[in-house]
Enzyme design. Structure first.
Site, short mmCIF file in Angstrom:
data_model
loop_
_atom_site.label_atom_id
_atom_site.label_comp_id
_atom_site.label_asym_id
_atom_site.label_seq_id
_atom_site.Cartn_x
_atom_site.Cartn_y
_atom_site.Cartn_z
N GLU A 241 -6.44 18.23 0.92
CA GLU A 241 -7.29 17.05 0.72
C GLU A 241 -6.52 15.77 1.05
O GLU A 241 -7.05 14.85 1.68
CB GLU A 241 -7.78 16.99 -0.73
N HIS B 252 -5.61 6.88 7.12
CA HIS B 252 -4.95 5.89 6.28
C HIS B 252 -3.46 5.84 6.66
O HIS B 252 -2.82 6.87 6.88
CB HIS B 252 -5.07 6.27 4.80
N ASP C 229 0.85 -1.19 0.00
CA ASP C 229 0.00 0.00 0.00
C ASP C 229 0.89 1.24 0.00
O ASP C 229 2.00 1.22 0.54
CB ASP C 229 -0.92 0.02 1.23
#
Length: 232
Positions: free
Chosen positions: A48, A146, A3
């Protein structure tokens, strides 16, 4: 399991990889080997993206660039299959970083996309990592933001469920050591010896009376099929 976290959505407009997390599986079992690095993207961090992963430009400025650690990353990946959630996203970012360094890209056929796998298995259902964790009752309570290594670890559990789940009853028993005990600290295996009484085989040939009765029965059958006629 692989990831990444990035500064945005498109590497062709200048977005960069800022974190990578990898976790090794062999025969679908985690080996304990991991790779985790933050990278200095040498650019600002859009608001963002910061809201997604919480990695600020100030924090990342104290870490090496991707190019400094590229050899370590590529050595860890080796020639393994890369299990990635939404593989096209991470692969385009990794290959852009490699391109900027004048290196060959990683072929897309090395990537196994768990989003595509989940869509085939659960058509019409949500297939985000959080949604799949809920479906499989995988604890993701530590995922307030995340994080590449956290997500790689969750992905390992999700991937195992997508391919059929953990089935310990189908796995081979632990190997025994030379003294008959289970290896790796398992409980010793006990084998019970059973004494069996030997019996002579029973005869199965018919008696004279049984043979005579059978012959008399056959005499009553008209046009038997074994003589070419039709039985009545």
């Amino acid at each position: 399991m692989l990831d990444t976290e990035t500064t945005g959505l498109d590497p062709e407009t200048g977005d960069r990889v800022v974190e990578i997390g990898c976790l090794e599986l062999i025969n679908h079992v985690p080996t304990g080997r991991t790779l985790h690095h933050y990278f200095n993207p040498e650019r600002d961090m859009p608001e963002e993206a910061f809201r997604v992963h919480g990695l600020s430009a100030e924090f990342l400025s104290g870490h090496p660039t991707f190019g400094v650690l590229v050899d370590e990353v590529m050595e860890f990946l080796g020639d393994a299959t890369l299990v990635i959630h939404n593989a096209s996203f991470d692969m385009k970012f990794l290959n852009k970083e490699l391109q900027l360094l004048g290196r060959a890209p990683i072929p897309m056929d090395r990537a196994l996309d768990t989003v595509a796998l989940a869509r085939r298995k659960y058509p019409g259902a949500q297939v985000s990592l959080d949604a799949l964790c809920r479906r499989f009752e995988i604890d993701n309570s530590n995922r307030s933001l995340h994080g590449a290594l956290i997500d790689a670890d969750l992905l390992a559990s999700v991937y195992l469920e997508l391919i059929g789940g953990r089935q310990p009853d189908l796995m081979a028993p632990p190997a025994e050591d030379s003294k008959g005990g289970a290896a790796a600290g398992g409980a010793p295996k006990t084998v019970e010896k059973i004494e069996r009484v030997y019996r002579e085989p029973r005869p199965h040939a018919p008696s004279a009376e049984e043979a005579a009765a059978h012959a008399a029965f056959l005499e009553r059958i008209k046009n038997p099929i074994w003589s070419g006629g039709a039985a009545e």
